[in-house]
Motif scaffolding. Structure first.
Motif, PDB file in Angstrom:
ATOM      1  N   VAL A 133     -10.975   3.602  -4.294  1.00 11.54           N
ATOM      2  CA  VAL A 133     -10.227   2.395  -4.633  1.00 11.54           C
ATOM      3  C   VAL A 133     -11.188   1.314  -5.125  1.00 11.54           C
ATOM      4  CG1 VAL A 133      -8.772   0.566  -3.695  1.00 11.54           C
ATOM      5  CG2 VAL A 133      -8.381   2.932  -3.013  1.00 11.54           C
ATOM      6  N   LEU A 136     -11.189  -0.402  -8.828  1.00 14.38           N
ATOM      7  CA  LEU A 136     -11.112  -1.841  -9.068  1.00 14.38           C
ATOM      8  C   LEU A 136     -12.280  -2.339  -9.913  1.00 14.38           C
ATOM      9  CD1 LEU A 136      -9.884  -3.076  -5.587  1.00 14.38           C
ATOM     10  CD2 LEU A 136      -8.581  -2.895  -7.717  1.00 14.38           C
ATOM     11  N   THR A 178     -11.765  -3.896 -13.632  1.00  7.74           N
ATOM     12  CA  THR A 178     -12.312  -5.210 -13.952  1.00  7.74           C
ATOM     13  C   THR A 178     -13.213  -5.146 -15.181  1.00  7.74           C
ATOM     14  OG1 THR A 178     -12.227  -5.805 -11.619  1.00  7.74           O
ATOM     15  CG2 THR A 178     -13.631  -7.141 -13.033  1.00  7.74           C
TER      16      THR A 178
END
Length: 57
Positions: free
Chosen positions: A3, A7, A11
């Motif tokens: 996870v 992320l 980003t």
């Protein structure tokens, strides 16, 4: 862990598109540097899941 890597990749991917969009709003000496930075950010965002995560399993 996956996870967190997702992320970070997301980003970088969205930040790369933002760099593409803002590349020509900066001064003339920063056009190329900002655009190439966007390409590098998107490339790095694709390297993480395709190459690095398979080694962490």
């Amino acid at each position: 862990m996956k996870v967190f890597a997702f992320l970070v990749s997301l980003t970088l991917f969205l930040g790369g598109f933002a760099l593409f969009g803002y590349a020509f709003t900066f001064g003339p000496e920063w056009h190329t540097i900002t655009f190439v930075g966007g390409i590098a950010a998107i490339s790095l965002s694709l390297i993480i899941p395709f190459h690095l995560l398979e080694r962490l399993d």
